[in-house]
Design an enzyme around this catalytic site. Structure first.
Site, PDB file in Angstrom:
ATOM      1  N   PRO A 115       0.762  -1.252   0.000  1.00 22.54           N
ATOM      2  CA  PRO A 115       0.000   0.000   0.000  1.00 22.54           C
ATOM      3  C   PRO A 115       0.795   1.307   0.000  1.00 22.54           C
ATOM      4  O   PRO A 115       0.705   2.118   0.920  1.00 22.54           O
ATOM      5  CB  PRO A 115      -0.849  -0.123   1.261  1.00 22.54           C
ATOM      6  CG  PRO A 115       0.003  -0.937   2.189  1.00 22.54           C
ATOM      7  CD  PRO A 115       0.707  -1.938   1.300  1.00 22.54           C
ATOM      8  N   CYS A 116       1.520   1.547  -1.067  1.00 22.95           N
ATOM      9  CA  CYS A 116       2.227   2.820  -1.188  1.00 22.95           C
ATOM     10  C   CYS A 116       1.249   3.993  -1.324  1.00 22.95           C
ATOM     11  O   CYS A 116       1.611   5.137  -1.058  1.00 22.95           O
ATOM     12  CB  CYS A 116       3.211   2.780  -2.355  1.00 22.95           C
ATOM     13  SG  CYS A 116       2.481   2.375  -3.938  1.00 22.95           S
TER      14      CYS A 116
END
Length: 165
Positions: free
Chosen positions: A135-136
């Site tokens: 989850p950047c």
């Protein structure tokens, strides 16, 4: 052997690339998840084999995520890509809880990096080969602004809205 498939999603067509793994659910370790127009997106190479069934478990998780019923992925990632620093940053991304955000500065602090290293941290995040599942998109600017998503800021906003972050 490298295998791939594509699936439709609210973000557009996603390209999933994987490697056979005896320990992964469904037998495939995910090496890349990318989307059209993404900076640094994977391209299907000669010798890769399309195998939709190899990604059944991963596809089911992605569909549940986009439906709002999955908040944590349980996917084995293929080893080998990225530098030691990038892998360290990517592992830190994996700890960011669903529905939350953090800033580049806070993530740097969590990793024990200096303020001067925030730019390198941002570069490592930008090279994340596993958009959505790593989850950047949960990393935002210090002022709360949306910055730096390889898939585009519109998609970053869509993901954060989906998670109500």
């Amino acid at each position: 052997m490298t295998v791939y498939t594509t699936i439709d999603s609210p973000l557009g067509a996603l390209l999933l690339v994987g490697e056979a793994s005896a320990t992964a659910k469904g037998g495939t370790a995910l090496a890349s998840l990318s989307m059209p127009g993404q900076k640094g997106a994977a391209l299907v190479l000669d010798g890769w084999v399309r195998d939709d069934e190899a990604f059944t478990a991963i596809t089911a998780q992605l569909r549940s995520y986009f439906a709002g019923s999955l908040t944590r992925f349980d996917i084995e990632y293929a080893a080998g890509s990225g530098t030691a620093f990038q892998r360290r940053v990517w592992e830190a991304l994996d700890t960011l809880p669903y529905g939350t955000t953090t800033t580049y500065g806070r993530l740097a602090e969590q990793l024990g990096l200096s303020r001067a290293a925030v730019r390198a941290l941002g570069t490592a995040i930008g090279r994340n080969p596993l958009l959505v599942v790593r989850p950047c998109h949960r990393v935002i600017g210090a002022d709360g602004s949306l910055t730096g998503y390889a898939g585009g800021l519109e998609r970053k906003r869509l993901l954060l809205d989906l998670e109500a972050a």
